[in-house]
Design a protein around this motif. Structure first.
Motif, PDB file in Angstrom:
ATOM      1  N   THR A  93     -36.365   0.494  -1.330  1.00 18.68           N
ATOM      2  CA  THR A  93     -36.660  -0.719  -2.085  1.00 18.68           C
ATOM      3  C   THR A  93     -35.818  -1.851  -1.524  1.00 18.68           C
ATOM      4  N   GLU A  94     -36.314  -3.075  -1.647  1.00 18.27           N
ATOM      5  CA  GLU A  94     -35.583  -4.213  -1.110  1.00 18.27           C
ATOM      6  C   GLU A  94     -34.387  -4.547  -1.982  1.00 18.27           C
ATOM      7  N   GLY A  95     -33.238  -4.756  -1.346  1.00 17.99           N
ATOM      8  CA  GLY A  95     -32.040  -5.189  -2.046  1.00 17.99           C
ATOM      9  C   GLY A  95     -31.871  -6.686  -1.939  1.00 17.99           C
ATOM     10  N   GLY A  96     -30.742  -7.206  -2.383  1.00 13.22           N
ATOM     11  CA  GLY A  96     -30.486  -8.632  -2.290  1.00 13.22           C
ATOM     12  C   GLY A  96     -30.325  -9.086  -0.851  1.00 13.22           C
ATOM     13  N   ASP A  97     -30.732 -10.324  -0.568  1.00 14.27           N
ATOM     14  CA  ASP A  97     -30.567 -10.872   0.773  1.00 14.27           C
ATOM     15  C   ASP A  97     -29.091 -11.144   1.062  1.00 14.27           C
ATOM     16  N   MET A 123     -31.810  -3.146   2.349  1.00 12.33           N
ATOM     17  CA  MET A 123     -32.712  -2.210   1.682  1.00 12.33           C
ATOM     18  C   MET A 123     -31.914  -1.034   1.146  1.00 12.33           C
ATOM     19  N   GLU A 124     -32.323  -0.533  -0.019  1.00 10.23           N
ATOM     20  CA  GLU A 124     -31.655   0.582  -0.674  1.00 10.23           C
ATOM     21  C   GLU A 124     -32.530   1.836  -0.579  1.00 10.23           C
ATOM     22  N   TYR A 125     -31.866   2.989  -0.422  1.00 10.03           N
ATOM     23  CA  TYR A 125     -32.563   4.277  -0.278  1.00 10.03           C
ATOM     24  C   TYR A 125     -32.090   5.226  -1.368  1.00 10.03           C
ATOM     25  N   TYR A 175     -21.251  -6.281  -1.381  1.00 10.77           N
ATOM     26  CA  TYR A 175     -22.495  -6.065  -2.131  1.00 10.77           C
ATOM     27  C   TYR A 175     -22.188  -5.271  -3.387  1.00 10.77           C
ATOM     28  N   ASN A 176     -22.726  -5.713  -4.520  1.00 12.20           N
ATOM     29  CA  ASN A 176     -22.456  -5.055  -5.805  1.00 12.20           C
ATOM     30  C   ASN A 176     -23.650  -4.279  -6.349  1.00 12.20           C
ATOM     31  N   GLY A 177     -24.640  -4.041  -5.485  1.00 14.60           N
ATOM     32  CA  GLY A 177     -25.840  -3.349  -5.919  1.00 14.60           C
ATOM     33  C   GLY A 177     -26.979  -4.287  -6.248  1.00 14.60           C
ATOM     34  N   THR A 178     -26.664  -5.583  -6.342  1.00 12.70           N
ATOM     35  CA  THR A 178     -27.671  -6.591  -6.648  1.00 12.70           C
ATOM     36  C   THR A 178     -27.606  -7.764  -5.686  1.00 12.70           C
ATOM     37  N   SER A 179     -26.413  -8.285  -5.471  1.00 14.54           N
ATOM     38  CA  SER A 179     -26.271  -9.490  -4.658  1.00 14.54           C
ATOM     39  C   SER A 179     -25.057  -9.397  -3.738  1.00 14.54           C
ATOM     40  N   TRP A 180     -25.082 -10.241  -2.700  1.00 12.35           N
ATOM     41  CA  TRP A 180     -24.005 -10.301  -1.712  1.00 12.35           C
ATOM     42  C   TRP A 180     -23.094 -11.491  -1.994  1.00 12.35           C
ATOM     43  N   THR A 181     -21.798 -11.291  -1.818  1.00 10.14           N
ATOM     44  CA  THR A 181     -20.800 -12.337  -2.032  1.00 10.14           C
ATOM     45  C   THR A 181     -19.992 -12.540  -0.760  1.00 10.14           C
ATOM     46  N   THR A 216     -23.327   0.419  -4.127  1.00 10.21           N
ATOM     47  CA  THR A 216     -23.035  -0.684  -5.049  1.00 10.21           C
ATOM     48  C   THR A 216     -21.661  -1.314  -4.823  1.00 10.21           C
ATOM     49  N   THR A 217     -20.911  -0.825  -3.842  1.00 16.58           N
ATOM     50  CA  THR A 217     -19.612  -1.428  -3.485  1.00 16.58           C
ATOM     51  C   THR A 217     -19.439  -1.346  -1.974  1.00 16.58           C
ATOM     52  N   THR A 218     -20.211  -2.149  -1.252  1.00 10.78           N
ATOM     53  CA  THR A 218     -20.188  -2.134   0.212  1.00 10.78           C
ATOM     54  C   THR A 218     -19.518  -3.388   0.751  1.00 10.78           C
ATOM     55  N   LEU A 219     -18.761  -3.222   1.844  1.00  9.38           N
ATOM     56  CA  LEU A 219     -18.206  -4.349   2.582  1.00  9.38           C
ATOM     57  C   LEU A 219     -18.823  -4.364   3.973  1.00  9.38           C
ATOM     58  N   SER A 220     -19.443  -5.480   4.345  1.00  5.23           N
ATOM     59  CA  SER A 220     -20.058  -5.667   5.663  1.00  5.23           C
ATOM     60  C   SER A 220     -19.282  -6.737   6.411  1.00  5.23           C
ATOM     61  N   VAL A 221     -18.894  -6.438   7.667  1.00  6.88           N
ATOM     62  CA  VAL A 221     -18.000  -7.335   8.395  1.00  6.88           C
ATOM     63  C   VAL A 221     -18.451  -7.499   9.846  1.00  6.88           C
ATOM     64  N   PHE A 222     -18.132  -8.673  10.402  1.00  4.46           N
ATOM     65  CA  PHE A 222     -18.322  -9.000  11.813  1.00  4.46           C
ATOM     66  C   PHE A 222     -19.809  -9.148  12.164  1.00  4.46           C
ATOM     67  N   GLY A 223     -20.100  -9.190  13.464  1.00  5.50           N
ATOM     68  CA  GLY A 223     -21.479  -9.272  13.916  1.00  5.50           C
ATOM     69  C   GLY A 223     -21.729 -10.424  14.872  1.00  5.50           C
TER      70      GLY A 223
END
Length: 328
Positions: free
Chosen positions: A80-84, A72-74, A122-128, A99-106
């Motif tokens: 608002t809901e962001g990309g899954d 979700m974006e604030y 994440y590029n602001g729209t979708s996750w890669t 718009t330029t986030t890195l998510s790691v581990f978990g």
């Protein structure tokens, strides 16, 4: 003397308003205020700034309880809901901008949960999906930097919660191993960049009975000791500000404390920590990774631990504020 208050007062400025016949001052005042609740009742890792934030992954309190792939974006006033995300997981952490986030581990679920090395951008729209990190980690591993100049250290490498001391760096395309953290440690807060960062608080064992009050400074190659926290605490949100101007909120004391959850807020000036006005909700901590901001003067908290706090948002602002002086 002035006939009206200045539109952009300077910190520490004092004047007499001849129209209202009052003495005015302009101190720098910091405070937390409630923001708009998130629609999702889940924890989550945060990145970005107060007016362009991102919360992703996390633990969905359901029912049924499970990890999530939602983001979700604030924008400072609404969600608002962001990309899954590509993989549902919790106890993740992330850093970067909205718009330029890195998510790691978990941790992957449902039970029995397993620790993973997955990385997504994440590029602001979708996750890669990016190249997996060199090792599995969970426990909201403390991390700093950007999507292309990233640093993570500590955390735990199994679901048991035992801390680890390894450091990993990411340059946007590949992983390298950095200098080990001085002690195997998890549940730390963090702030700064890949070459100038601090890591504070945390625990050196599982199940977090040995909580510490230390701050450790990283210069890109080596670790040194920083200022001591006012109390031994863990699970700080982190990622607000720099290594010499950081903000930390809602750390959790060690087991046996009469106040197991807190709303304490502190700032760090590169040398020492100072306690400042607290958050309005007790303990967003418990999972860490839920605080982000560009500086120690503006930050937000979202996706805190516990079902009752998971939807809540808070904003911190430290601004010059006009006040009428008491002359009695």
């Amino acid at each position: 003397h002035r006939s009206s208050d200045p539109s952009n007062p300077i910190e520490g400025e004092i004047w007499y308003n001849t129209t209202t016949q009052t003495l005015k001052v302009a101190p720098l005042i910091g405070a937390w205020t409630a923001g708009t609740n998130r629609p999702l009742q889940s924890t989550g890792a945060t990145s970005g700034i107060q007016t362009a934030g991102l919360v992703a992954h996390g633990y969905d309190y359901g029912p049924p309880d499970q990890s999530t792939n939602k983001s979700m974006e604030y924008d400072g006033s609404s969600w608002t809901e962001g990309g899954d995300c590509n993989t549902s997981r919790y106890q993740t952490n992330q850093t970067g901008t909205q718009t330029t986030t890195l998510s790691v581990f978990g941790a992957l679920g449902p039970p029995p949960y397993s620790v993973c090395a997955k990385a997504e951008s994440y590029n602001g729209t979708s996750w890669t999906n990016e190249t997996d990190a060199p090792a599995n980690r969970a426990g909201s591993v403390p991390m700093v930097g950007s999507e292309t100049a990233f640093l993570a250290t500590g955390g735990n490498d199994t679901a048991s919660g035992e801390p680890i001391d390894t450091t990993f760096k990411w340059d946007g395309s590949s992983w390298t191993t950095g200098t080990n953290f001085p002690t195997a440690q998890n549940s730390m807060g963090a702030a700064g960049t890949q070459t100038a960062s601090i890591f504070y608080g945390g625990s050196t064992n599982a199940p977090a009975s040995n909580v510490v009050n230390t701050t450790t400074v990283y210069d890109g190659s080596s670790w040194t000791t920083g200022g001591t926290l006012p109390a031994a605490t863990r699970n700080w949100g982190g990622k607000s500000g720099t290594s010499t101007a950081a903000l930390a909120a809602s750390g959790v004391p060690g087991p046996g404390s009469p106040n197991p959850f807190t709303n304490t807020t502190m700032t760090y000036d590169g040398t020492s920590w100072t306690i400042i006005p607290a958050t309005t909700v007790v303990s967003f901590g418990g999972v860490g990774a839920n605080q982000a901001g560009a500086s120690s003067n503006a930050a937000f908290i979202a996706g805190g631990g516990g079902a009752s706090n998971a939807v809540k948002t808070e904003e911190y602002n430290n601004v010059v504020t006009v006040r009428t002086a008491d002359t009695t």
